[in-house]
Design a protein around this motif. Sequence first.
Motif, PDB file in Angstrom:
ATOM      1  N   MET A  41       0.830  -1.193   0.000  1.00 56.94           N
ATOM      2  CA  MET A  41       0.000   0.000   0.000  1.00 56.94           C
ATOM      3  C   MET A  41       0.872   1.253   0.000  1.00 56.94           C
ATOM      4  O   MET A  41       1.707   1.435   0.885  1.00 56.94           O
ATOM      5  N   SER A  42       0.696   2.099  -0.990  1.00 53.73           N
ATOM      6  CA  SER A  42       1.538   3.288  -1.047  1.00 53.73           C
ATOM      7  C   SER A  42       0.901   4.426  -0.272  1.00 53.73           C
ATOM      8  O   SER A  42      -0.323   4.536  -0.210  1.00 53.73           O
ATOM      9  N   ASN A  43       1.719   5.220   0.318  1.00 51.68           N
ATOM     10  CA  ASN A  43       1.204   6.326   1.115  1.00 51.68           C
ATOM     11  C   ASN A  43       1.594   7.631   0.448  1.00 51.68           C
ATOM     12  O   ASN A  43       2.750   8.017   0.453  1.00 51.68           O
ATOM     13  N   SER A  44       0.594   8.338  -0.116  1.00 52.76           N
ATOM     14  CA  SER A  44       0.915   9.542  -0.863  1.00 52.76           C
ATOM     15  C   SER A  44       1.190  10.709   0.074  1.00 52.76           C
ATOM     16  O   SER A  44       1.981  11.585  -0.218  1.00 52.76           O
ATOM     17  N   GLU A  45       0.514  10.690   1.259  1.00 53.21           N
ATOM     18  CA  GLU A  45       0.714  11.781   2.216  1.00 53.21           C
ATOM     19  C   GLU A  45       2.017  11.562   2.970  1.00 53.21           C
ATOM     20  O   GLU A  45       2.367  10.436   3.304  1.00 53.21           O
ATOM     21  N   PRO A  46       2.706  12.633   3.302  1.00 54.18           N
ATOM     22  CA  PRO A  46       3.923  12.452   4.093  1.00 54.18           C
ATOM     23  C   PRO A  46       3.610  11.921   5.482  1.00 54.18           C
ATOM     24  O   PRO A  46       4.304  11.061   6.000  1.00 54.18           O
ATOM     25  N   GLN A  47       2.546  12.423   6.090  1.00 50.12           N
ATOM     26  CA  GLN A  47       2.191  11.970   7.443  1.00 50.12           C
ATOM     27  C   GLN A  47       0.692  12.119   7.599  1.00 50.12           C
ATOM     28  O   GLN A  47       0.145  13.192   7.341  1.00 50.12           O
ATOM     29  N   PRO A  48       0.009  11.029   8.014  1.00 54.20           N
ATOM     30  CA  PRO A  48      -1.440  11.148   8.205  1.00 54.20           C
ATOM     31  C   PRO A  48      -1.739  12.047   9.400  1.00 54.20           C
ATOM     32  O   PRO A  48      -0.931  12.133  10.329  1.00 54.20           O
ATOM     33  N   LEU A  49      -2.908  12.720   9.365  1.00 51.83           N
ATOM     34  CA  LEU A  49      -3.295  13.592  10.473  1.00 51.83           C
ATOM     35  C   LEU A  49      -3.556  12.748  11.721  1.00 51.83           C
ATOM     36  O   LEU A  49      -3.061  13.042  12.804  1.00 51.83           O
ATOM     37  N   GLY A  92       1.413  12.639  14.362  1.00 51.14           N
ATOM     38  CA  GLY A  92       2.623  11.885  14.657  1.00 51.14           C
ATOM     39  C   GLY A  92       2.890  11.637  16.127  1.00 51.14           C
ATOM     40  O   GLY A  92       3.778  10.874  16.477  1.00 51.14           O
ATOM     41  N   ARG A  93       2.092  12.265  17.028  1.00 52.00           N
ATOM     42  CA  ARG A  93       2.356  12.055  18.453  1.00 52.00           C
ATOM     43  C   ARG A  93       1.264  11.193  19.072  1.00 52.00           C
ATOM     44  O   ARG A  93       0.067  11.449  18.850  1.00 52.00           O
ATOM     45  N   ASN A  94       1.661  10.208  19.853  1.00 54.01           N
ATOM     46  CA  ASN A  94       0.690   9.322  20.473  1.00 54.01           C
ATOM     47  C   ASN A  94      -0.005  10.032  21.634  1.00 54.01           C
ATOM     48  O   ASN A  94       0.613  10.323  22.655  1.00 54.01           O
ATOM     49  N   LEU A  95      -1.292  10.291  21.446  1.00 52.04           N
ATOM     50  CA  LEU A  95      -2.051  11.041  22.460  1.00 52.04           C
ATOM     51  C   LEU A  95      -2.064  10.331  23.804  1.00 52.04           C
ATOM     52  O   LEU A  95      -2.027  10.961  24.853  1.00 52.04           O
TER      53      LEU A  95
END
Lengths: 343, 322, 277
Positions: free
Chosen positions: C1-9, C79-82
Amino acid sequence: MKKRTIKTALATLVALHAIGLFAGFFAPYAPTIEHRDYPYAPPMRIHFADSAGRWHLRPFVYAWLPQSTNFAEYREDTSRRYPLRFFVEKPNSGLVGTLHSHLHLFGVDGNRCFLLGTDGYGRDVLSRVIWGSRISLFAGLIAALLSLAGGVLVGSLAGYYGGLADEFLMRGSDLFLAVPWLYLLLAVRAFLPLQISPVQAFFLVVLVVGMLGWARPARLIRGVVLSARERNYVLAARGFGASDFYLLRKHIFPQVLGVMVTQAALLIPQYILAEITLSFFGLGIGEPVASWGNMLASLQQYFVLTSYWWMMSPALMLIPVAWAYSVISRSLIEQPHAFFNRH
Amino acid sequence: MKYLLRRLLHSLAVLFGISLLSFLFAGMAPGTYLDEMQLNPQISPATIAVLRAQYGMDRPLPVRYLRWLNSVAHGDWGYSFAYNLPVAPLIWRRAKNTLWLTLPATLLAWLVAIPLGVFAANQSGRWGDRIAEAGTSTILVVPDLILALALMIAAVHTRTFPAGGMSSVNVQKGRIADIHDLLWHLTLPLITLALGILPVFFRHVRAGMLEALASPSLQAARALGLPPSRILFKHALRLAANPVLSLFGLSMASLLSSSLLIEVVMSWPGLGAMLLEAILARDLYLVIGAVMFSTLLLLAGNLIADLMLYTMDPRIRIGPSQ
Amino acid sequence: MSNSEPQPLVSIRRLSKRYVQGSLWSKRFEISALKNVDLEVATGSNLALVGESGSGKSTLAKCLAGFEEPSSGEICFEGRNLLALGAKQRARTRRSIQLIFQDAASSLNPGFTAEDILLEPMVIQEEGAPEERKRRCVEVLEQVGLARLLLRRWPHELSGGQRQRLVIARALIMKPRILILDEALTGLDLSIQAQIVEILRQLRKAHGLTYLYVSHNLGLMGAIAEEIAVMHEGKIVERQSVQQIFRSPQHPATSALLAAIPGGSLAFVSRPERPTI
């Protein structure tokens, strides 16, 4: 219910409490003043026409003439009229301090004035009813506030935190609700000292009545808090980072307030009756202080019950009180917006 | 069935809790019957010490509680100082009189409240309803104590009914005469008690009926052209039965409280009157016994109401469908 | 699976939630509402979480919004674990994730005016001077198309649509990155639904908001979302674009939801110009 009825009920209560608070002014005598020559004198009749048939603008009374042949039998002495006067100045004997006022709402010059008759010690029944309202009405009021305070504390703890605390507190309230109210009241009173001063008795009665009634308001308030806690607007506020204190103060307490006012309107008359019942049984506020309950207690004697109907007067006073509170509690339940609408 | 069993267990737990609480309070009591005896110079301290040991009053509270539990198990419910008898038979004799008063009073109140409530609901808003409402509201604002005193005065003045007591002193003996005498004495307290609870019953029946009459099923019945009397008494009353029966359980508490008051004022020798005597005599175990028994009566009343609801309402009998 | 976004929200990993049921006296038992759920939400996406009641979709939404504490797993926001953050930092992040409830009326305290309601988040956060607060109130009101006259009104004086817009406005006060709309359109009249959908579309255009819809109504979601994730018994069983879901559902649960759409599912897909937000 009509708005006018509700207003009348509120005005009645305000008036009765004001009369109780300013008993020194409204009552012609101090509650403990005994007119030993006049035991069980019947209420004096207010006349406009004298024995000769002449009419007078100012109402007047005749003095009671004790009959020497029989105990507590009186005849009107028509030889002299005693006109009723308002705002009479009369220095009082007996007690001192704030209890007393030199100015009285009404009185007659040069004679006694027993508009509701006297009791066995010759104490003016009207004065005692007025002084007794201070004890009886306020005992109910303070006790109800105590119960509500306990109910709010327990109810919000149980409702807001839930879990074990809730389980424990609610099982406790089960116990207090399982005993018929009057049995509970008497039983707890049974385990407390019987021979105490009237002042101690007042606080004891208020405490006992107030402490025993926390269970029902606590359950209702718990229900309100429980449902309020789950409301979306509370969740939303929590989502904005609100503290427990903020949520309780801004969102939950205003809802509890409505329940509290309704409960107060239901509890106060019940507690007024509780004091009266206790004092009637000789377990409450004792002589010589006047309370509606201990005034009624003399009716337990057969000859008082049969002969001196005016000794029922404090009982009659209970009817407007009960009526006013029932009007208010009913309208609070049926049409709360009439009270809580802010516009 | 499981539900009823749970209710029964809960009631037992409550009774147990009440007994514990009673003893805790009793431990705080400033004096007992024996302390009052000490004031009597004719009784020697030695006698009192013997009595104290005999009743176990010299032991700590937990021991007294266990002894009391033991005596409950033996059907004695402790020992009355004043009567020098086990508590249970004393209470039973008085409780019977209370039941003699409360049960017929409840019956009478229902017998008046149900037809009156049905009538008022049917007449809703019209004169019949208003008169019934005004009448019951008037009674509602007259406290029981005053109702009792007023009826007593009326009885004394008209000489129609005896002013208190349960039996006359000098009556000819004989079964019929005794029963007649009892009923004669019962009438006044009975009417007072029934009058006291009537307004609440009436309001519940009326409200229940109004709700039932407005329900879709009855609207449909009316649309189908069922005769009004049939709708009223067969269908609506059945729908209204549930809230009314729930009230029966709830009203037990106020019924017993009112009964206590009336017993004292009208010298009816019931449980409540005995409680007051026991309190004034500081007869500790009798006080606890009377409280326990009043709780028992209340719990039993609630259980009976539950049982009736259970048999009458299929929703509770079968339980919620999954 | 390719990820087009640099980082998911948002990226949720192996998230589980178990409830313990039963009181002090009865037997305890556990209910698993979420079972190892993985979900990624890209910035600016428009995703709908669909499933029948009890599928766990609302629990997932509540966990994400911070109303429920998950039993295990990770919720990463930017990117931060809540779940690993301290209370303070978490509260700050939480503002960026706003949840909108189904029943607008119950989301508004009946004893507060519209103004009190909008001010509340700022009052709780103790931010902004009075004039600043007031300015923001008016600003968000305009964004949702409500007149500032309404500030003086009580919730019961507002229409259903106005109430829902007020709730959205309150969420906007916190300048969120993602709005979770938990059945936010359910129970509204069709015309009001359309109004709200239009407002949401404009807001997204203006602020680059990300939407996560939660609903049982696949038909409605098909009309307003771009992507659909189907939940069933605590798991995400399928995630596809709207076209794919309607054309070739992979999971029986999806088929069941499609079958429940009145008028048939095909009517939707075959419509040439399907409006998307």
